[in-house]
Design an enzyme around this catalytic site. Structure first.
Site, short mmCIF file in Angstrom:
data_model
loop_
_atom_site.label_atom_id
_atom_site.label_comp_id
_atom_site.label_asym_id
_atom_site.label_seq_id
_atom_site.Cartn_x
_atom_site.Cartn_y
_atom_site.Cartn_z
N GLU A 1 0.83 -1.21 0.00
CA GLU A 1 0.00 0.00 0.00
C GLU A 1 0.86 1.26 0.00
O GLU A 1 0.45 2.31 -0.49
CB GLU A 1 -0.91 -0.03 1.25
CG GLU A 1 -2.24 0.66 1.04
CD GLU A 1 -3.24 0.37 2.14
OE1 GLU A 1 -3.36 -0.79 2.58
OE2 GLU A 1 -3.92 1.31 2.57
N HIS B 1 7.09 -26.86 0.56
CA HIS B 1 6.38 -27.94 -0.11
C HIS B 1 5.27 -27.41 -1.02
O HIS B 1 4.38 -28.16 -1.42
CB HIS B 1 5.81 -28.90 0.94
CG HIS B 1 6.92 -29.55 1.73
ND1 HIS B 1 7.48 -30.75 1.37
CD2 HIS B 1 7.60 -29.13 2.82
CE1 HIS B 1 8.44 -31.05 2.23
NE2 HIS B 1 8.54 -30.08 3.11
N LYS C 1 -13.19 2.34 -1.48
CA LYS C 1 -14.06 2.70 -0.35
C LYS C 1 -15.21 3.57 -0.87
O LYS C 1 -16.37 3.35 -0.54
CB LYS C 1 -13.27 3.51 0.70
CG LYS C 1 -12.37 2.71 1.63
CD LYS C 1 -11.81 3.59 2.74
CE LYS C 1 -10.89 2.86 3.69
NZ LYS C 1 -10.34 3.67 4.79
#
Ligand code: PA5
Length: 478
Positions: A304, A333, A447
């Site tokens: 960000e 893995h 937002k």
């Protein structure tokens, strides 16, 4: 009892170290590796970045740099509040998202028992802990299935005091509390927010909630060392003064004008050179379950802060490096195959621990199976360390840039150091990239679109913009 962090020798023994050998051409090969000449050619640029940050320290959005030094009264208030909560509450729930949640999660995982909530009360000695950082209705219901709100303290954390997710959680929880407790509901809410902006502070005043403040110059992702992170940590029994002492110790190292002695400046410069060379991915790979969510917290900070469309001169740069979370040895893995043989587009950062808090000996057995028996008598500590060294080696021989940050132990001091180290590294990297490290226009846009979709007043133009977007075609779904 004397605090160990007041002892200089102890502090020095807890210094975290950066080993960047495997970023250098001597180790990783000339094609991918860096030379001292390459690093030195960025050195004056980096030192100018340091100078700019020193000059603006504590000002504007650099308020987070003061946090290790200016919170004595706040720490006292937090510790007193936490003491009461530890005595009375069965659960402590953080309601917040992004920078208002990832720090508390990371510190909880790092400094508490790995099965903390499952411990018996008398061992835990404090409330169970939950961080609700989503608006998934199933998760909200699940929380309410395992807690009793009357026995719970909710810490509503939002810097802007306006974030829909957090305010949604607040609305639901406060309504429930009022149904169950009437006038006493207010005693179950603690607000952590800006002292002068947003809706939560207005509510806190009108409802008379206990409130802690997020200082003006401290953005969400740089807020773990203010009440955002300190209150939850203190409620968990963590020594928050020690955490801040660790950050203060790291601050000193990161203010060093001698380039090669300044670990965050060196690391930011290495990542900057890497980005210029097309290394678009930063993999954070702790070899400790305790540090697993430090990687999540880092991902937000790095993504960000640096992921920006334009630089400070308004030029389109589309800067940034995609952070990826990985866990050693678990992800050996799954992801390490890609890291050793896939595209040359990554820098891998290992987080290593010199001394784990526990030692577990591998039991004797399987005498007839030499391929299993060789493990016997070793410790799990030796095994995890060998696996980290082996992975580091495997990457290095395949010419993959990697470096390691060593923590002498995981404790409040080293976690304070580590958080502050990454914050400083991010600040330096932002300066080197010439981007605004502290804004998040991309997040704000999302937002605002949410507000528009849910009919918030003042967002009519945004709603019209969304409505005018081309309709999706059924031919592109199947
Ligand atoms: O770093 C940031 O600023 C963001 O990630 C915020 O922390 C996040 O959007 C939540 O914002 P707020 O604390 O205002 O609710």
């Amino acid at each position: 009892m004397a605090k160990r962090y007041l002892n200089r020798e102890w502090r020095n023994s807890m210094r975290i170290r950066l080993d960047y050998n495997n970023m250098m051409s001597e180790f990783v090969g000339e094609k991918e590796g860096f030379t001292l000449k390459m690093i030195n050619s960025e050195r004056s640029n980096a030192l100018r970045a340091l100078e700019r940050i020193k000059n603006s320290r504590g000002k504007g959005w650099l308020g987070w740099m003061d946090l290790p030094f200016n919170q004595a009264d706040i720490v006292k208030d937090i510790n007193e509040t936490a003491k009461k909560i530890r005595k009375t509450a069965k659960n402590f729930v953080v309601l917040g998202i992004g920078g208002s949640a990832l720090g508390p999660i990371a510190v909880f995982q790092a400094l508490c028992h790995l099965h903390y909530n499952d411990l018996p009360n008398k061992v835990r000695k404090g409330p169970k802990f939950y961080v609700e950082d989503n608006v998934d209705p199933e998760r909200m219901k699940a929380l309410l299935d395992v807690i009793n709100v009357e026995e719970t303290v909710f810490n509503v954390i939002t810097k802007s005091g306006a974030t829909s997710e957090t305010m949604t959680q607040y609305l639901i929880i406060y309504d429930l509390l009022k149904q169950k407790l009437g006038d006493k509901a207010k005693d179950h809410i603690i607000a952590t927010t800006s002292s002068n902006a947003g809706n939560l502070i207005k509510l806190a005043k009108s409802e008379d909630f206990k409130t802690f403040y997020i200082p003006d110059g401290v953005g969400g992702r740089f807020s773990e060392l203010c009440p955002v992170g300190l209150l939850p940590a203190a409620v968990l029994g963590i020594d928050i003064a020690e955490m801040l002492a660790g950050a203060a110790y790291m601050d000193k190292l990161c203010m060093n004008d001698s380039f090669y002695k300044n670990p965050a400046l060196v690391n930011a410069t290495l990542q900057y050179i890497a980005m210029k060379n097309g290394k678009n991915i930063s993999v954070m790979m702790p070899y400790a379950d305790g540090l697993k969510f430090i990687a999540d917290w880092y991902c937000q900070l790095w993504a960000e802060s640096l992921g920006k469309e334009v630089d400070n001169d308004g030029k389109v740069v589309n800067a940034g490096q995609t952070p990826v979370k990985s866990l050693g040895v678990t992800d050996q893995h799954s992801q390490v195959q890609l890291y050793t043989e896939g595209p040359f587009d990554k820098v891998i950062t290992f987080l290593a621990v010199d001394k784990y808090r526990e030692e577990v000996v591998i039991s004797d057995g399987c005498h007839d199976i030499p391929d299993v028996h060789f493990l016997c008598g070793h410790t799990m500590n030796e095994l995890i360390d060998a696996e980290r060294s082996a992975t580091e080696y495997a990457l290095t021989v395949k010419e993959r840039l990697n470096h390691t940050i060593y923590l002498p132990e995981i404790n409040a001091f080293t976690i304070g150091e580590l958080l502050y180290f990454f914050e400083m590294e991010t600040a330096f990297a932002g300066e080197l990239l010439n981007v605004n490290t502290y804004n998040q226009p991309g997040v704000e846009n999302g937002k605002n679109a949410t507000y528009a979709l849910l009919g918030r007043k003042g967002y009519e133009a945004k709603k019209a913009e969304l409505n005018s977007a081309p309709a999706k075609k059924t031919e592109f779904t199947c």
